[in-house]
Scaffold this motif. Structure first.
Motif, PDB file in Angstrom:
ATOM      1  N   TRP A  24       0.805  -1.212   0.000  1.00  0.00           N
ATOM      2  CA  TRP A  24       0.000   0.000   0.000  1.00  0.00           C
ATOM      3  C   TRP A  24       0.844   1.270   0.000  1.00  0.00           C
ATOM      4  O   TRP A  24       0.421   2.292  -0.574  1.00  0.00           O
ATOM      5  N   GLN A  25       2.030   1.231   0.601  1.00  0.00           N
ATOM      6  CA  GLN A  25       2.843   2.452   0.612  1.00  0.00           C
ATOM      7  C   GLN A  25       3.360   2.816  -0.779  1.00  0.00           C
ATOM      8  O   GLN A  25       3.752   3.964  -1.010  1.00  0.00           O
ATOM      9  N   SER A  26       3.371   1.858  -1.682  1.00  0.00           N
ATOM     10  CA  SER A  26       3.834   2.161  -3.039  1.00  0.00           C
ATOM     11  C   SER A  26       2.838   3.038  -3.807  1.00  0.00           C
ATOM     12  O   SER A  26       3.232   3.703  -4.773  1.00  0.00           O
ATOM     13  N   ILE A  27       1.575   3.058  -3.387  1.00  0.00           N
ATOM     14  CA  ILE A  27       0.583   3.854  -4.115  1.00  0.00           C
ATOM     15  C   ILE A  27       0.812   5.349  -3.927  1.00  0.00           C
ATOM     16  O   ILE A  27       0.944   6.092  -4.910  1.00  0.00           O
ATOM     17  N   PRO A  28       0.878   5.877  -2.678  1.00  0.00           N
ATOM     18  CA  PRO A  28       1.180   7.315  -2.560  1.00  0.00           C
ATOM     19  C   PRO A  28       2.563   7.675  -3.079  1.00  0.00           C
ATOM     20  O   PRO A  28       2.757   8.777  -3.606  1.00  0.00           O
ATOM     21  N   LEU A  65      12.739   1.934  -4.671  1.00  0.00           N
ATOM     22  CA  LEU A  65      13.642   1.153  -3.822  1.00  0.00           C
ATOM     23  C   LEU A  65      13.995   1.922  -2.554  1.00  0.00           C
ATOM     24  O   LEU A  65      14.088   1.339  -1.457  1.00  0.00           O
ATOM     25  N   SER A  66      14.204   3.227  -2.681  1.00  0.00           N
ATOM     26  CA  SER A  66      14.498   4.031  -1.493  1.00  0.00           C
ATOM     27  C   SER A  66      13.309   4.061  -0.538  1.00  0.00           C
ATOM     28  O   SER A  66      13.479   3.967   0.687  1.00  0.00           O
ATOM     29  N   GLN A  67      12.092   4.173  -1.065  1.00  0.00           N
ATOM     30  CA  GLN A  67      10.909   4.157  -0.208  1.00  0.00           C
ATOM     31  C   GLN A  67      10.688   2.786   0.414  1.00  0.00           C
ATOM     32  O   GLN A  67      10.250   2.677   1.568  1.00  0.00           O
ATOM     33  N   LEU A  68      11.011   1.735  -0.332  1.00  0.00           N
ATOM     34  CA  LEU A  68      10.886   0.390   0.216  1.00  0.00           C
ATOM     35  C   LEU A  68      11.876   0.178   1.356  1.00  0.00           C
ATOM     36  O   LEU A  68      11.545  -0.437   2.384  1.00  0.00           O
ATOM     37  N   LEU A  69      13.093   0.701   1.210  1.00  0.00           N
ATOM     38  CA  LEU A  69      14.090   0.598   2.274  1.00  0.00           C
ATOM     39  C   LEU A  69      13.628   1.338   3.521  1.00  0.00           C
ATOM     40  O   LEU A  69      13.735   0.822   4.652  1.00  0.00           O
ATOM     41  N   PHE A  70      13.095   2.534   3.337  1.00  0.00           N
ATOM     42  CA  PHE A  70      12.628   3.296   4.491  1.00  0.00           C
ATOM     43  C   PHE A  70      11.438   2.609   5.157  1.00  0.00           C
ATOM     44  O   PHE A  70      11.372   2.532   6.393  1.00  0.00           O
ATOM     45  N   SER A  71      10.501   2.107   4.371  1.00  0.00           N
ATOM     46  CA  SER A  71       9.323   1.455   4.940  1.00  0.00           C
ATOM     47  C   SER A  71       9.702   0.195   5.701  1.00  0.00           C
ATOM     48  O   SER A  71       9.144  -0.091   6.770  1.00  0.00           O
ATOM     49  N   ALA A  72      10.641  -0.573   5.169  1.00  0.00           N
ATOM     50  CA  ALA A  72      11.076  -1.774   5.878  1.00  0.00           C
ATOM     51  C   ALA A  72      11.778  -1.420   7.181  1.00  0.00           C
ATOM     52  O   ALA A  72      11.639  -2.126   8.190  1.00  0.00           O
ATOM     53  N   SER A  73      12.533  -0.330   7.189  1.00  0.00           N
ATOM     54  CA  SER A  73      13.218   0.078   8.419  1.00  0.00           C
ATOM     55  C   SER A  73      12.225   0.557   9.479  1.00  0.00           C
ATOM     56  O   SER A  73      12.516   0.455  10.676  1.00  0.00           O
ATOM     57  N   LEU A  74      11.059   1.069   9.077  1.00  0.00           N
ATOM     58  CA  LEU A  74      10.037   1.442  10.058  1.00  0.00           C
ATOM     59  C   LEU A  74       9.587   0.223  10.851  1.00  0.00           C
ATOM     60  O   LEU A  74       9.430   0.283  12.076  1.00  0.00           O
ATOM     61  N   TRP A 253       7.616   9.992   3.214  1.00  0.00           N
ATOM     62  CA  TRP A 253       7.953   9.378   4.495  1.00  0.00           C
ATOM     63  C   TRP A 253       6.839   9.575   5.517  1.00  0.00           C
ATOM     64  O   TRP A 253       6.529   8.653   6.273  1.00  0.00           O
ATOM     65  N   GLU A 254       6.271  10.769   5.558  1.00  0.00           N
ATOM     66  CA  GLU A 254       5.191  11.019   6.516  1.00  0.00           C
ATOM     67  C   GLU A 254       3.959  10.161   6.199  1.00  0.00           C
ATOM     68  O   GLU A 254       3.321   9.624   7.111  1.00  0.00           O
ATOM     69  N   LEU A 255       3.643  10.031   4.930  1.00  0.00           N
ATOM     70  CA  LEU A 255       2.509   9.189   4.564  1.00  0.00           C
ATOM     71  C   LEU A 255       2.794   7.719   4.857  1.00  0.00           C
ATOM     72  O   LEU A 255       1.898   6.984   5.288  1.00  0.00           O
ATOM     73  N   SER A 256       4.038   7.298   4.651  1.00  0.00           N
ATOM     74  CA  SER A 256       4.393   5.913   4.982  1.00  0.00           C
ATOM     75  C   SER A 256       4.294   5.676   6.488  1.00  0.00           C
ATOM     76  O   SER A 256       3.794   4.629   6.933  1.00  0.00           O
ATOM     77  N   HIS A 257       4.766   6.640   7.270  1.00  0.00           N
ATOM     78  CA  HIS A 257       4.660   6.511   8.721  1.00  0.00           C
ATOM     79  C   HIS A 257       3.196   6.443   9.161  1.00  0.00           C
ATOM     80  O   HIS A 257       2.818   5.595   9.990  1.00  0.00           O
ATOM     81  N   HIS A 258       2.378   7.316   8.611  1.00  0.00           N
ATOM     82  CA  HIS A 258       0.969   7.335   8.994  1.00  0.00           C
ATOM     83  C   HIS A 258       0.266   6.051   8.556  1.00  0.00           C
ATOM     84  O   HIS A 258      -0.535   5.475   9.318  1.00  0.00           O
ATOM     85  N   LEU A 259       0.563   5.576   7.358  1.00  0.00           N
ATOM     86  CA  LEU A 259      -0.029   4.323   6.887  1.00  0.00           C
ATOM     87  C   LEU A 259       0.425   3.152   7.756  1.00  0.00           C
ATOM     88  O   LEU A 259      -0.364   2.244   8.060  1.00  0.00           O
ATOM     89  N   HIS A 260       1.685   3.172   8.167  1.00  0.00           N
ATOM     90  CA  HIS A 260       2.208   2.122   9.042  1.00  0.00           C
ATOM     91  C   HIS A 260       1.465   2.110  10.371  1.00  0.00           C
ATOM     92  O   HIS A 260       1.119   1.042  10.905  1.00  0.00           O
ATOM     93  N   GLN A 261       1.193   3.292  10.917  1.00  0.00           N
ATOM     94  CA  GLN A 261       0.448   3.373  12.169  1.00  0.00           C
ATOM     95  C   GLN A 261      -0.989   2.875  11.977  1.00  0.00           C
ATOM     96  O   GLN A 261      -1.518   2.134  12.827  1.00  0.00           O
ATOM     97  N   VAL A 262      -1.619   3.272  10.895  1.00  0.00           N
ATOM     98  CA  VAL A 262      -3.023   2.904  10.667  1.00  0.00           C
ATOM     99  C   VAL A 262      -3.182   1.397  10.511  1.00  0.00           C
ATOM    100  O   VAL A 262      -4.063   0.773  11.134  1.00  0.00           O
ATOM    101  N   LEU A 263      -2.337   0.786   9.711  1.00  0.00           N
ATOM    102  CA  LEU A 263      -2.483  -0.638   9.430  1.00  0.00           C
ATOM    103  C   LEU A 263      -2.127  -1.502  10.629  1.00  0.00           C
ATOM    104  O   LEU A 263      -2.736  -2.559  10.850  1.00  0.00           O
TER     105      LEU A 263
END
Length: 539
Positions: A24-28, A65-74, A253-263
């Protein structure tokens, strides 16, 4: 019709949510990258045919790939409660001693030290991942915006992106944004995500301004090769390009963080499908298994307690709550036991810190203080970091006890002694928290009977301590005290007539207070505190 699939194990739930988050983080991220691609590109002659398409695909893949790395590190550092961390200096010293001094490091002995070091290493890895992700993302976005000036992009913009990612990682760790915050109201994920968009945009603007200024200062110290002579117009365009690119990266990054919290904080239902054979025979076993077998303070355990609290408090899944009151009473006792266990552990740990003597230098310094000015070791304040779990336990136990007054057809709550266990544990935990806060827990003389006078003069000891404390009080202690008092009043309000009748006949403590020693305080103190609640005078 195919049979309904059984609910997934708790660990599988967390794993599935992690994989869903990465998808889902790949969409935004894609939408933001396409937004950046709308800016006019360079009109210079491409070095080879189809070069614009080739560079567009490369930048698109590198950005993702950079967003995937950041999301995995969250997911690497996210936790349900704050962790104690080591300072960078102490971590370096411990690693040096571990590598070069045989048996000289605390890593070989104390499990707490090993856990603290392991958690600290994860945070260091997160900082490195954020810095690398920032560098790659800035190059990808600013390269598209800046007209393909790759020499400047890879050098200057890449370094500034590295600084940007490092700053965001430090800010993320310092603000403890890695702690999962469960919302009070459970909404559908789409609406929860939509509500966080304005905050994410505002915070991204602020962070991009700070990162722009800091990186602009640090870029001055780069080697001479990176300071190309450009016109004033090109320099201004480069600064605007980086600011826009940094804002877009921060927004991702902020949207990924918020999506991570929501899910991850969305309610999970630990029950078989309604109407299935398991739902008719034993619908509570999946929930109890998740509560009893999950790792303490882990995300699966928190999700199980959230599900339990929703069942006990609200009029949702009433068929599952009705299954708690089955005739044998074993299910009800197990449910109450898992609710009270964390509260009992909290009261016992606070009691150990408040009642145990200190040794060495701490004992000498404590003797110099007045009896009403005791110092409590900071390690005894760490359990308050699990405030959310304690609140769910207190609310669940209180709501279930209150509802048993009308929904318990077989009287299992009273027959099993669970009512006395719930009241005693809640009051005992409240006394421990109030004592930790420095509030005197002595009962006024007008509420003491003749049998309590000897106790009041002989064992007041550490139970009625300090109005004044040395050192800060954990901020969650006040919130937990309010939760416990509200939970007790919830039971008292629902069962007030029964309690008053028991008090008049002299059997209040027989039915509503346990006979053995409570986790904190004494049997007499619990009875007197309960009488204060019955008169609505406990504050």
């Amino acid at each position: 019709m195919p049979p309904a699939s059984p609910p997934a194990p708790p660990d599988a739930v967390v794993r599935n949510r992690f994989l869903g988050f990465l998808i889902w983080q790949s969409i935004p991220s894609t939408l933001i990258f396409l937004l950046s691609a709308l800016s006019p590109s360079s009109t210079s002659k491409p070095p080879f045919p189809f070069a614009p398409w080739f560079f567009a695909v490369i930048t698109f893949l590198s950005f993702h790939l950079s967003q995937l790395l950041f999301s995995a590190s969250l997911s690497l550092i996210s936790s349900t409660h704050p962790h104690p961390l080591l300072s960078p200096l102490k971590l370096s010293l411990e690693l040096i001693r571990f590598l070069f001094v045989p048996g000289g490091s605390d890593l070989n002995g104390s499990p707490g030290s090993r856990v603290r070091v392991r958690v600290t290493v994860r945070f260091v890895a997160f900082l490195a991942a954020a810095a690398v992700s920032g560098s790659v993302a800035a190059v990808s976005v600013c390269g598209e915006l800046g007209g393909g000036v790759w020499g400047i992009v890879i050098g200057r913009v890449g370094f500034r992106g590295f600084v940007m990612g490092l700053l965001y990682g430090l800010y993320y760790v310092y603000k403890r944004r890695w702690v999962l915050e469960f919302p009070i109201i459970q909404r559908p994920p789409f609406f929860s995500f939509k509500m966080g968009l304005p905050t994410a945009i505002t915070r991204s603007l602020k962070l991009s301004s700070v990162a722009y200024l800091v990186s602009a200062i640090l870029v001055v110290f780069l080697p001479h090769e990176f300071h190309n002579r450009v016109t004033i117009g090109r320099l201004i365009a480069e600064q605007i390009t980086f600011y826009i690119g940094s804002f877009l990266v921060f927004l991702c990054w902020e949207l990924s963080h918020h999506l991570h919290q929501v899910l991850n904080t969305k309610r999970c239902i630990f029950a078989p499908p309604k109407g299935s054979a398991a739902a008719e025979t034993n619908p509570t076993e999946h929930l109890l298994a998740a509560l009893e077998e999950s790792t303490p303070n882990s995300l699966p355990q928190y999700l199980a307690y959230l599900d339990l609290c929703m069942i006990c408090e609200n009029n949702v899944d009433t068929w599952r709550r009705a299954a708690f009151f089955e005739e044998s009473g074993e299910t009800y006792k197990r449910v109450v036991s898992v609710c009270l266990r964390p509260l009992e552990q909290l009261a016992s740990k606070l009691g150990d810190g408040l009642e145990s003597p200190v040794n060495g230098k701490s004992q000498i310094s404590n003797q110099l203080l007045s009896p009403t000015d005791q110092r409590l070791d900071s390690k005894y304040s760490e359990p308050f970091d699990n405030f959310q779990l304690y609140a769910w336990c207190a609310w669940s136990a209180a709501s279930l006890t209150a509802r048993s007054n009308t929904e318990d057809r077989f009287g299992v709550a009273q027959r099993s002694g669970s009512n006395a266990a719930v009241i005693s544990t809640l009051i005992s935990c409240l006394l421990a928290v109030e004592t930790y806060m420095g509030k005197k827990t002595n009962v006024p003389a007008q509420f003491m009977g003749p049998a309590s006078i000897k106790w009041a003069t002989s064992s007041v000891g550490n139970v009625g301590v300090a109005k004044k404390r040395v050192g800060p009080i954990h901020p969650k202690a006040y919130a937990l005290a309010d939760v416990l008092k509200n939970s007790i009043y919830h039971i008292v309000s629902a069962c007030h007539d029964q309690m008053v009748s028991s008090a008049k006949t002299g059997v209040l403590e027989k039915y509503w207070v346990i006979e053995g020693k409570p986790p904190f305080g004494s049997h007499e103190l619990l009875v007197q505190k309960l009488r204060l609640f019955l008169d609505f005078r406990a504050s």
